[in-house]
Design a protein around this motif. Structure first.
Motif, PDB file in Angstrom:
ATOM      1  N   ALA A  73       6.602   9.473  25.939  1.00 30.18           N
ATOM      2  CA  ALA A  73       6.292  10.228  24.365  1.00 30.18           C
ATOM      3  C   ALA A  73       7.227  11.140  24.281  1.00 30.18           C
ATOM      4  O   ALA A  73       7.716  11.418  23.150  1.00 30.18           O
ATOM      5  CB  ALA A  73       4.804  10.662  24.693  1.00 30.18           C
ATOM      6  N   SER A  74       7.622  12.093  25.336  1.00 30.86           N
ATOM      7  CA  SER A  74       8.645  12.957  25.147  1.00 30.86           C
ATOM      8  C   SER A  74       9.922  12.411  24.968  1.00 30.86           C
ATOM      9  O   SER A  74      10.597  13.101  23.942  1.00 30.86           O
ATOM     10  CB  SER A  74       8.658  13.897  26.398  1.00 30.86           C
ATOM     11  OG  SER A  74       7.531  14.426  26.698  1.00 30.86           O
ATOM     12  N   MET A  75      10.428  11.368  25.245  1.00 30.88           N
ATOM     13  CA  MET A  75      11.771  10.678  24.984  1.00 30.88           C
ATOM     14  C   MET A  75      11.497  10.246  23.774  1.00 30.88           C
ATOM     15  O   MET A  75      12.910  10.340  23.083  1.00 30.88           O
ATOM     16  CB  MET A  75      11.913   9.632  26.267  1.00 30.88           C
ATOM     17  CG  MET A  75      12.049  10.340  27.498  1.00 30.88           C
ATOM     18  SD  MET A  75      13.350  11.275  27.741  1.00 30.88           S
ATOM     19  CE  MET A  75      13.468  11.885  29.251  1.00 30.88           C
ATOM     20  N   SER A  80      10.525  24.908  23.358  1.00 34.47           N
ATOM     21  CA  SER A  80      10.725  24.261  24.299  1.00 34.47           C
ATOM     22  C   SER A  80       9.684  23.468  25.015  1.00 34.47           C
ATOM     23  O   SER A  80       8.400  23.586  24.558  1.00 34.47           O
ATOM     24  CB  SER A  80      10.928  25.546  25.561  1.00 34.47           C
ATOM     25  OG  SER A  80      12.144  26.393  25.067  1.00 34.47           O
ATOM     26  N   LEU A  81      10.138  22.341  25.654  1.00 40.85           N
ATOM     27  CA  LEU A  81       9.190  21.364  26.344  1.00 40.85           C
ATOM     28  C   LEU A  81       9.553  21.319  27.853  1.00 40.85           C
ATOM     29  O   LEU A  81      10.783  21.369  28.315  1.00 40.85           O
ATOM     30  CB  LEU A  81       9.379  20.118  25.944  1.00 40.85           C
ATOM     31  CG  LEU A  81       8.499  18.638  26.108  1.00 40.85           C
ATOM     32  CD1 LEU A  81       6.983  19.034  25.878  1.00 40.85           C
ATOM     33  CD2 LEU A  81       9.140  17.547  25.479  1.00 40.85           C
ATOM     34  N   THR A 130      -1.514   3.277  24.622  1.00 41.74           N
ATOM     35  CA  THR A 130      -2.347   4.216  23.580  1.00 41.74           C
ATOM     36  C   THR A 130      -2.195   5.574  24.036  1.00 41.74           C
ATOM     37  O   THR A 130      -2.141   6.481  23.188  1.00 41.74           O
ATOM     38  CB  THR A 130      -3.639   3.651  23.539  1.00 41.74           C
ATOM     39  OG1 THR A 130      -3.753   2.326  23.165  1.00 41.74           O
ATOM     40  CG2 THR A 130      -4.578   4.606  22.767  1.00 41.74           C
ATOM     41  N   LEU A 131      -2.317   5.854  25.442  1.00 39.69           N
ATOM     42  CA  LEU A 131      -1.981   7.084  25.904  1.00 39.69           C
ATOM     43  C   LEU A 131      -0.618   7.614  25.492  1.00 39.69           C
ATOM     44  O   LEU A 131      -0.564   9.086  24.923  1.00 39.69           O
ATOM     45  CB  LEU A 131      -2.202   7.309  27.197  1.00 39.69           C
ATOM     46  CG  LEU A 131      -2.009   8.689  27.896  1.00 39.69           C
ATOM     47  CD1 LEU A 131      -3.136   9.592  27.538  1.00 39.69           C
ATOM     48  CD2 LEU A 131      -2.251   8.548  29.238  1.00 39.69           C
ATOM     49  N   THR A 132       0.565   7.128  25.431  1.00 36.33           N
ATOM     50  CA  THR A 132       1.647   7.350  25.043  1.00 36.33           C
ATOM     51  C   THR A 132       1.750   7.753  23.626  1.00 36.33           C
ATOM     52  O   THR A 132       2.291   8.697  23.194  1.00 36.33           O
ATOM     53  CB  THR A 132       2.698   6.110  25.316  1.00 36.33           C
ATOM     54  OG1 THR A 132       2.678   6.039  26.690  1.00 36.33           O
ATOM     55  CG2 THR A 132       4.122   6.701  24.820  1.00 36.33           C
ATOM     56  N   GLU A 133       1.096   6.812  22.846  1.00 38.16           N
ATOM     57  CA  GLU A 133       0.903   7.430  21.428  1.00 38.16           C
ATOM     58  C   GLU A 133       0.136   8.556  20.981  1.00 38.16           C
ATOM     59  O   GLU A 133       0.638   9.365  20.216  1.00 38.16           O
ATOM     60  CB  GLU A 133       0.065   6.074  20.604  1.00 38.16           C
ATOM     61  CG  GLU A 133       0.319   6.133  19.080  1.00 38.16           C
ATOM     62  CD  GLU A 133      -0.389   4.956  18.520  1.00 38.16           C
ATOM     63  OE1 GLU A 133      -0.458   5.094  17.245  1.00 38.16           O
ATOM     64  OE2 GLU A 133      -0.705   4.171  19.076  1.00 38.16           O
TER      65      GLU A 133
END
Length: 390
Positions: free
Chosen positions: A119-121, A134-135, A374-377
């Motif tokens: 998800a971050s990428m 920042s992440l 789904t979790l990634t979304e």
């Protein structure tokens, strides 16, 4: 095979294939570092030590220098596989069969890490970097172990560097049945108690010249385990005390032992503090011991007090992200055991959300590919909304 950093399934498979049984890193942190650094994250490998505990390798990775600062916390260490012959798939193969990803850590919590990295990428690639703030990732190899050389010491290291985290999401598997069931906003405190009752060893035929500690231990633990602690609070279930070990170092049936030992675990809610629950144990034990003239010792251990993240921007942002993707309104709960959120709550608001937890620590631990996607979304929506709203 080239690892695609936006693919949560491939990331999770690669992590599962690292046999990182606590406290071994087994390449899992190196894999994450090799994914995050090309995306611009500054990575720090942090090895912490403590006498009497194993050295632990940890990873802190950060992209950006400004605020707001959102962090994801997780662990790559896993529990042992148990009876490997009972598994229907090799526990570290990371195989997908009929849409199901199997492997130790698939749920707890390599799948959650894979989903948040993916998800971050996707978010970073969409904006060609972070548009603001920042992440970061706080990843330990010590969550399933003593939890001494992991997250707690990473946070101390961050404090020494004057790094401030504004909010944290812990990727613990929080859902009992389906994604969107629950967001964990708190945890009960956990206190371990070692109770040793001292007697005088002797022959069982001559009890008058011995002092049997076993009945005295039984009196004390009966009083501790049957006395009601509370009825629960607005946000927490009732506190409870469980006797987990009773040990008498004696193998002969005709010998009265010289001591008897019990280990207890208390899960306490926000009606108590750590000092208050310890004082309750002392007073209750003393009262029972006085009735049978017991000589005893108490020792307390355990890390992390009870905590609650009250409804606010962090909770509502995650809740809205879950509902927008799944259509479910997640319940805000405080059940379950402990997690590294118990350390993180001291520096910033923290919540927990991850996969369905039905198979954690079990043979054939698994998650569906559909749930990973789904979790990634959900994570992607949460990241986007967090940085947009600040």
């Amino acid at each position: 095979m080239t690892l695609i950093p936006t693919d949560p399934v491939a990331l999770s498979q690669a992590l599962i294939r690292c046999e990182s049984v606590t406290p071994d890193e087994a390449g899992a942190l190196t894999l994450l570092q090799n994914v995050l650094e090309p995306a611009g994250f500054t990575c720090h490998r942090l090895v912490f030590s403590e006498p009497g505990t194993p050295d632990v390798d940890n990873l802190y990775a950060r992209l950006g220098t400004g605020r707001p600062h959102l962090s994801f916390a997780g662990h790559t260490d896993v529990v042992p596989v148990g009876n490997e012959a009972a598994w229907t798939v090799p526990p570290f193969a990371g195989e997908v069969r009929d849409g199901i990803l199997y492997g130790r850590g698939a749920v707890d919590m390599k799948g959650c890490i894979g989903a948040f990295v993916a998800a971050s990428m996707k978010y970073i690639h969409h904006y060609n970097g972070l548009p603001r703030g920042s992440l970061s990732f706080i990843i330990t190899g010590d969550e399933e172990g003593p939890s001494i050389n992991g997250t707690m010491k990473i946070l101390e290291w961050l404090k020494a560097r004057d790094e401030v985290i504004d909010a944290c999401l812990v990727g613990e598997p929080s859902n009992p049945n389906a994604l969107g069931d629950e967001i964990r906003i708190g945890r009960r405190g956990s206190l371990n108690v070692d109770l040793t009752v001292h007697g005088i060893q002797g022959h069982s035929a001559y009890p008058q010249i011995a002092d049997n500690p076993v009945p005295k231990l039984a009196r004390i633990i009966d009083r501790l385990s049957t006395t009601k602690l509370d009825d629960g609070t607005e946000n927490f279930q009732p506190s409870n005390l469980q006797v987990t070990v009773i040990s008498v170092p004696n193998t002969a049936t005709n010998v009265i032992p010289g001591r008897a030992i019990a280990k207890l675990n208390i899960r306490y809610n926000d009606g108590w503090s750590r000092p208050a629950i310890e004082e309750w144990v002392r007073k209750t034990a003393a009262s029972a011991a006085s009735e049978v003239d017991a000589k005893y010792d108490l020792a307390f251990s355990g890390t992390g007090d009870v905590f609650l993240t009250k409804p606010g921007p962090l909770v509502s942002t995650l809740k809205d992200a879950v509902k927008s993707v799944t259509g479910r309104t997640p319940a805000l709960t405080t059940g379950g055991g402990t997690s590294d959120a118990r350390f993180i709550k001291d520096i910033c608001p923290v919540v927990e959300f991850g996969l369905v937890n039905k198979t954690i620590h079990q043979v054939d631990e698994h998650t569906s590919v559909a749930d990973l996607e789904t979790l990634t979304e959900i994570y992607g929506r949460f990241i986007s909304d967090f940085f947009r709203n600040g």
